[in-house]
Scaffold this motif. Sequence first.
Motif, mmCIF file in Angstrom:
data_model
loop_
_atom_site.group_PDB
_atom_site.id
_atom_site.type_symbol
_atom_site.label_atom_id
_atom_site.label_comp_id
_atom_site.label_asym_id
_atom_site.label_seq_id
_atom_site.Cartn_x
_atom_site.Cartn_y
_atom_site.Cartn_z
ATOM 1 N N GLY A 1 -52.249 14.380 94.380
ATOM 2 C CA GLY A 1 -52.293 13.408 93.231
ATOM 3 C C GLY A 1 -52.526 12.341 94.125
ATOM 4 O O GLY A 1 -53.715 11.850 95.190
ATOM 5 N N MET A 2 -52.277 10.645 93.281
ATOM 6 C CA MET A 2 -52.850 9.455 93.676
ATOM 7 C C MET A 2 -53.040 9.240 95.446
ATOM 8 O O MET A 2 -51.506 8.711 96.034
ATOM 9 C CB MET A 2 -52.115 8.062 92.821
ATOM 10 N N HIS A 3 -54.161 9.020 95.960
ATOM 11 C CA HIS A 3 -54.729 8.507 97.101
ATOM 12 C C HIS A 3 -55.685 8.005 98.340
ATOM 13 O O HIS A 3 -55.697 7.652 96.636
ATOM 14 C CB HIS A 3 -53.701 9.757 98.032
ATOM 15 N N ILE A 4 -55.247 8.067 98.769
ATOM 16 C CA ILE A 4 -56.721 6.421 99.547
ATOM 17 C C ILE A 4 -57.537 7.352 100.389
ATOM 18 O O ILE A 4 -55.821 7.878 102.053
ATOM 19 C CB ILE A 4 -56.221 5.079 99.339
ATOM 20 N N ASP A 5 -57.737 7.667 101.395
ATOM 21 C CA ASP A 5 -58.695 8.867 102.186
ATOM 22 C C ASP A 5 -58.138 7.453 103.095
ATOM 23 O O ASP A 5 -58.450 6.929 103.477
ATOM 24 C CB ASP A 5 -59.749 9.498 102.116
ATOM 25 N N PRO A 6 -57.890 8.889 104.399
ATOM 26 C CA PRO A 6 -57.417 8.040 105.948
ATOM 27 C C PRO A 6 -58.449 7.789 106.878
ATOM 28 O O PRO A 6 -59.744 7.944 106.217
ATOM 29 C CB PRO A 6 -56.183 9.295 106.571
ATOM 30 N N LEU A 7 -58.201 6.254 107.197
ATOM 31 C CA LEU A 7 -58.812 6.022 108.055
ATOM 32 C C LEU A 7 -60.246 5.450 107.772
ATOM 33 O O LEU A 7 -61.583 5.501 108.235
ATOM 34 C CB LEU A 7 -59.609 7.204 109.094
ATOM 35 N N LEU B 1 -61.233 8.370 89.651
ATOM 36 C CA LEU B 1 -61.732 7.529 90.728
ATOM 37 C C LEU B 1 -61.526 5.487 90.122
ATOM 38 O O LEU B 1 -61.941 5.482 89.659
ATOM 39 C CB LEU B 1 -62.258 7.844 91.535
ATOM 40 N N PHE B 2 -60.281 4.867 90.871
ATOM 41 C CA PHE B 2 -60.374 3.583 90.739
ATOM 42 C C PHE B 2 -60.450 2.733 91.956
ATOM 43 O O PHE B 2 -60.893 3.035 93.548
ATOM 44 C CB PHE B 2 -59.227 3.404 90.291
ATOM 45 N N TRP C 1 -61.562 4.036 98.197
ATOM 46 C CA TRP C 1 -61.138 3.929 96.771
ATOM 47 C C TRP C 1 -60.128 5.111 96.162
ATOM 48 O O TRP C 1 -59.929 6.440 96.795
ATOM 49 C CB TRP C 1 -62.346 4.605 95.984
ATOM 50 N N PRO C 2 -58.642 4.358 95.663
ATOM 51 C CA PRO C 2 -57.850 5.710 95.300
ATOM 52 C C PRO C 2 -58.007 6.988 93.857
ATOM 53 O O PRO C 2 -58.829 6.308 93.631
ATOM 54 C CB PRO C 2 -57.042 4.274 94.940
ATOM 55 N N HIS C 3 -57.410 7.576 94.228
ATOM 56 C CA HIS C 3 -58.330 8.851 93.470
ATOM 57 C C HIS C 3 -57.450 9.915 93.122
ATOM 58 O O HIS C 3 -56.191 9.758 93.854
ATOM 59 C CB HIS C 3 -59.523 9.690 93.957
ATOM 60 N N LEU C 4 -57.182 10.578 92.437
ATOM 61 C CA LEU C 4 -56.394 11.666 91.790
ATOM 62 C C LEU C 4 -56.843 12.860 91.339
ATOM 63 O O LEU C 4 -58.240 12.181 91.143
ATOM 64 C CB LEU C 4 -54.994 11.455 91.644
ATOM 65 N N VAL C 5 -56.971 14.596 91.580
ATOM 66 C CA VAL C 5 -57.819 15.456 91.301
ATOM 67 C C VAL C 5 -56.221 16.222 90.265
ATOM 68 O O VAL C 5 -55.891 16.909 91.660
ATOM 69 C CB VAL C 5 -58.069 16.244 92.076
ATOM 70 N N LEU C 6 -57.400 17.140 89.159
ATOM 71 C CA LEU C 6 -56.348 17.936 88.851
ATOM 72 C C LEU C 6 -57.022 19.105 89.067
ATOM 73 O O LEU C 6 -58.474 18.752 87.821
ATOM 74 C CB LEU C 6 -55.582 17.469 87.707
#
Length: 306
Positions: free
Chosen positions: A158-164, A181-182, A241-246
Amino acid sequence: TYLNSSSVSKDQTEETKSQETNHSSKDIFSGDGVGGWTFSNLLNRFRNVCWRFSDTHGAMMSFGTYAKYITNLEGLLDDSPLGIYDSEFGDEDSPTHKLLEEYEVPSCFSPDLFDLATTRSYTYANVGDDDSDNSSYSGGTRPPYRWILIGPERSGTGMHIDPLWTNAWVTVLQGKKRWMLFPPGVSLEDIGMIEGKPQINSATWFKHYYDKVVSDEWPEEWRPVEVLQSPGETVFVPNGWPHLVLNLELTVAVTHNYASEFGPFERMWEEVSIDEPDFAARWLEGMKNHRPDLVKRLRQWSSGNK
């Protein structure tokens, strides 16, 4: 095909179910891949090995059992099927450790600065202190940074921003992934990242948010980048960058998150020092030993923020 159990014998029903399951499994597992990392090959090699589904809990399942899950009714009908998300596949004591020898980080990406972290832990991470003799205890590892990703159709992240504040690259070996990707600065609530609410699975997100973010009314500066990723292709995810993958079909991929000196390096340091203070101290020590120019950069930034 739907069968009326009242019109056939139990033996006929079981035989038909077996044929349907075998046919379904063959269809699902027979997809083309690259580099030998197809679901079928991994199943043959690691059928009895348990794999992880998350970094945040200890749920594990053998690959053989997982293969059954994604081909039975539960996996086939689940809106968001379970996907393997294993960050420990490369650990030295893991039976899948040999997989590390079967791929290399693409040469187009900068070196991972987290590799500079020492193996000792320190009592603090102070960029203004030159003293490197304040060790408090031994040991320590870096935060999770590499994963094998395996999942059937409708699974994903789901939509998230990668950590650190790290960058990431993802290479698909089998299957297809659909990405959104936003750019940084987008309204997180408007793309489904609502504080205090559970993450929306990617299949549901496309149903409820996709039309809005590609409409003419959506702000141009927030317009997403859409990617359809196939075997042998690598996607780069910039930090922040917020992003999600399906997953559009059964997919096997490998991914790394990494720390780069290019871009908002100081922002990354701030994130690491807050979220992973022990690792930050060991990382700072490594930079003092091998990249004093980066320590100087951090000191200048720190002085400017006082």
